[in-house]
Design a protein around this motif. Structure first.
Motif, mmCIF file in Angstrom:
data_model
loop_
_atom_site.group_PDB
_atom_site.id
_atom_site.type_symbol
_atom_site.label_atom_id
_atom_site.label_comp_id
_atom_site.label_asym_id
_atom_site.label_seq_id
_atom_site.Cartn_x
_atom_site.Cartn_y
_atom_site.Cartn_z
ATOM 1 N N GLN A 67 50.237 31.122 35.787
ATOM 2 C CA GLN A 67 50.216 31.634 37.161
ATOM 3 C C GLN A 67 49.658 33.066 37.186
ATOM 4 N N PHE A 68 50.030 33.854 36.166
ATOM 5 C CA PHE A 68 49.539 35.234 36.081
ATOM 6 C C PHE A 68 48.028 35.238 35.841
ATOM 7 N N GLU A 69 47.564 34.381 34.945
ATOM 8 C CA GLU A 69 46.119 34.287 34.675
ATOM 9 C C GLU A 69 45.350 33.936 35.950
ATOM 10 N N THR A 70 45.905 33.018 36.736
ATOM 11 C CA THR A 70 45.256 32.621 37.995
ATOM 12 C C THR A 70 45.175 33.795 38.966
ATOM 13 N N ALA A 71 46.271 34.568 39.040
ATOM 14 C CA ALA A 71 46.302 35.723 39.947
ATOM 15 C C ALA A 71 45.316 36.804 39.496
ATOM 16 N N VAL A 72 45.232 37.020 38.185
ATOM 17 C CA VAL A 72 44.279 38.003 37.643
ATOM 18 C C VAL A 72 42.847 37.565 37.935
ATOM 19 N N LYS A 73 42.586 36.261 37.763
ATOM 20 C CA LYS A 73 41.233 35.729 38.029
ATOM 21 C C LYS A 73 40.852 35.962 39.499
ATOM 22 N N LYS A 74 41.797 35.748 40.389
ATOM 23 C CA LYS A 74 41.531 35.965 41.816
ATOM 24 C C LYS A 74 41.182 37.434 42.073
ATOM 25 N N ASN A 75 41.984 38.344 41.496
ATOM 26 C CA ASN A 75 41.744 39.782 41.685
ATOM 27 C C ASN A 75 40.400 40.222 41.124
ATOM 28 N N LEU A 76 40.124 39.808 39.878
ATOM 29 C CA LEU A 76 38.896 40.274 39.230
ATOM 30 C C LEU A 76 37.648 39.618 39.810
ATOM 31 N N SER A 77 37.794 38.399 40.330
ATOM 32 C CA SER A 77 36.642 37.750 40.979
ATOM 33 C C SER A 77 36.217 38.549 42.203
ATOM 34 N N LEU A 78 37.188 39.015 42.965
ATOM 35 C CA LEU A 78 36.882 39.844 44.139
ATOM 36 C C LEU A 78 36.297 41.187 43.705
ATOM 37 N N THR A 102 46.588 42.611 27.930
ATOM 38 C CA THR A 102 45.217 43.146 27.810
ATOM 39 C C THR A 102 44.221 42.022 27.549
ATOM 40 N N ARG A 103 44.629 41.084 26.705
ATOM 41 C CA ARG A 103 43.738 39.955 26.417
ATOM 42 C C ARG A 103 43.434 39.157 27.699
ATOM 43 N N ILE A 104 44.432 38.934 28.508
ATOM 44 C CA ILE A 104 44.231 38.162 29.744
ATOM 45 C C ILE A 104 43.192 38.845 30.639
ATOM 46 N N PHE A 105 43.333 40.151 30.817
ATOM 47 C CA PHE A 105 42.381 40.873 31.675
ATOM 48 C C PHE A 105 40.972 40.864 31.080
ATOM 49 N N THR A 106 40.869 41.055 29.775
ATOM 50 C CA THR A 106 39.544 41.122 29.134
ATOM 51 C C THR A 106 38.845 39.764 29.192
ATOM 52 N N GLU A 107 39.569 38.713 28.814
ATOM 53 C CA GLU A 107 38.958 37.378 28.827
ATOM 54 C C GLU A 107 38.608 36.940 30.242
ATOM 55 N N THR A 108 39.448 37.316 31.200
ATOM 56 C CA THR A 108 39.178 36.935 32.590
ATOM 57 C C THR A 108 37.950 37.666 33.122
ATOM 58 N N ALA A 109 37.819 38.955 32.792
ATOM 59 C CA ALA A 109 36.630 39.716 33.216
ATOM 60 C C ALA A 109 35.365 39.054 32.665
ATOM 61 N N LEU A 110 35.407 38.644 31.390
ATOM 62 C CA LEU A 110 34.251 37.968 30.798
ATOM 63 C C LEU A 110 33.960 36.658 31.528
ATOM 64 N N GLU A 111 35.008 35.902 31.798
ATOM 65 C CA GLU A 111 34.851 34.608 32.490
ATOM 66 C C GLU A 111 34.168 34.788 33.853
ATOM 67 N N VAL A 112 34.608 35.801 34.601
ATOM 68 C CA VAL A 112 34.031 36.057 35.929
ATOM 69 C C VAL A 112 32.558 36.455 35.797
ATOM 70 N N LEU A 113 32.241 37.300 34.820
ATOM 71 C CA LEU A 113 30.857 37.764 34.661
ATOM 72 C C LEU A 113 29.952 36.659 34.117
ATOM 73 N N GLN A 114 30.514 35.763 33.301
ATOM 74 C CA GLN A 114 29.720 34.626 32.809
ATOM 75 C C GLN A 114 29.246 33.755 33.975
ATOM 76 N N GLU A 115 30.103 33.649 34.983
ATOM 77 C CA GLU A 115 29.750 32.854 36.167
ATOM 78 C C GLU A 115 28.593 33.487 36.936
ATOM 79 N N GLN A 116 28.381 34.787 36.736
ATOM 80 C CA GLN A 116 27.272 35.474 37.417
ATOM 81 C C GLN A 116 25.961 35.374 36.637
ATOM 82 N N GLY A 117 26.028 34.855 35.388
ATOM 83 C CA GLY A 117 24.817 34.691 34.581
ATOM 84 C C GLY A 117 24.545 35.878 33.678
#
Length: 321
Positions: free
Chosen positions: A110-121, A165-180
């Motif tokens: 649930q935390f990973e999902t919330a972080v993904k939402k925040n960092l995607s925005l 820290t790992r959750i935030f770092t991996e999520t940031a990468l995931e969001v940026l990968q979606e941008q190409g």
């Protein structure tokens, strides 16, 4: 003379400037290595301000709570406080959430999902109003189920700052990968007090921290292709994972005493410069790497904080290219 916008400092006793390229600071990663109390954080904070003004978003993993104060003009405090409150609500309920499937127990997903939402925005190309996020990984209460349930109960463990820290770092990468892919910096993650966030394998408190550090390091290694990089800030070189430090192509070495720090830096700057590190005056640093305007290691006098604020912030700050 016209101040140099990119000047991080100057050769001692002269007016000759040394500048840095914000894009290369991020795409090739940067380390600030120092003992306590000789200007480490102010250098890091100055670099963060330069990155923001250059149009690079910055995600600070900050155990000191200093960045919010020093970078107030770039930090929408009211909005961020609300977002942090929402994020803080996600984790605590997981303490009693036991599931037959161990992976589903606790509140990590649930935390990973919330972080993904925040960092995607935050990292969205359309978002040109928000350039700085600051998180203290020690302030989140997130739970992981550690065993199979027995009579409706299971052992639970709270995530450490290293795992957060790992959750935030991996999520940031995931969001940026979606941008190409890109060859330009998009986001810089600052690891302040890095020895507590990405510890060396022999300095970890738990096996989980070792796995988490490996995850963070892997994300930073993959990040360059997607515009993700980092600034590592520490006064304990020995206790920071070398997997990340060895990826830092630009190094600012302020006064350093510990033998591990010296040995690590010799590989970058040679014996001559490494030998002066223990006697450096305050606000002096040896700088080396891709982002520096000088090809060789150089000894510089860093900008004074007051001068930086009065010249850079007044003339170029608070605006994003």
């Amino acid at each position: 003379a016209e101040p140099n916008k990119d000047m991080i400092g100057h050769f001692p006793g002269t007016v000759y400037p040394v500048s840095v390229d914000p894009n290369l600071l991020v795409t090739h990663n940067t380390a600030i290595l120092v003992i306590l109390g000789v200007g480490k954080s102010f250098l890091a904070i100055e670099l963060v301000e330069r990155l923001i003004v250059a149009g690079i978003k910055v995600l600070c993993m900050d155990l000191t709570n200093q960045y919010v104060t020093e970078l107030a003009p770039y930090y929408a405090a009211d909005k961020e406080v609300k977002e942090l409150e929402e994020l803080n609500k996600v984790g605590p309920a997981g303490k009693t959430k036991v599931d037959k499937n161990v992976e589903e127990g606790g509140s990590t997903k649930q935390f990973e999902t919330a972080v993904k939402k925040n960092l995607s925005l935050f990292l969205s190309k359309e978002n040109i109003d928000c350039w700085l996020k600051v998180y203290n990984p020690a302030q989140f209460e997130v739970w992981r189920q550690d065993s199979k349930p027995y009579q409706g109960k299971a052992s639970m463990a709270s995530l450490t700052p290293t795992e957060i820290t790992r959750i935030f770092t991996e999520t940031a990468l995931e969001v940026l990968q979606e941008q190409g892919m890109t060859d330009r910096a998009r986001c810089c993650i600052v690891f302040e007090e890095a020895h507590s966030l990405i510890p060396e394998w022999n300095a970890v408190a738990s096996e989980g921290d070792k796995t988490a550090t490996n995850g963070t390091a892997k994300a930073i290694l993959q990040g360059r292709k997607y515009g993700l990089g980092c600034v590592v800030v520490t006064q304990r070189t020995a206790n920071v994972t070398k997997t990340v430090l060895n990826q830092c192509n630009t190094v600012f070495a302020l006064r350093v005493f510990d033998s591990t720090g010296m040995e690590f830096l010799k590989n970058y700057i040679g014996d001559d410069y490494a030998g002066v590190l223990s006697t450096l005056e305050d606000r002096h640093a040896v700088v080396f790497g891709r982002a520096s305007s000088c090809h060789d290691p150089v000894l510089i006098r860093l900008n004074d904080r007051t001068d930086f604020l009065s010249v850079f912030r007044e003339k170029w700050g608070k605006k994003v290219e």
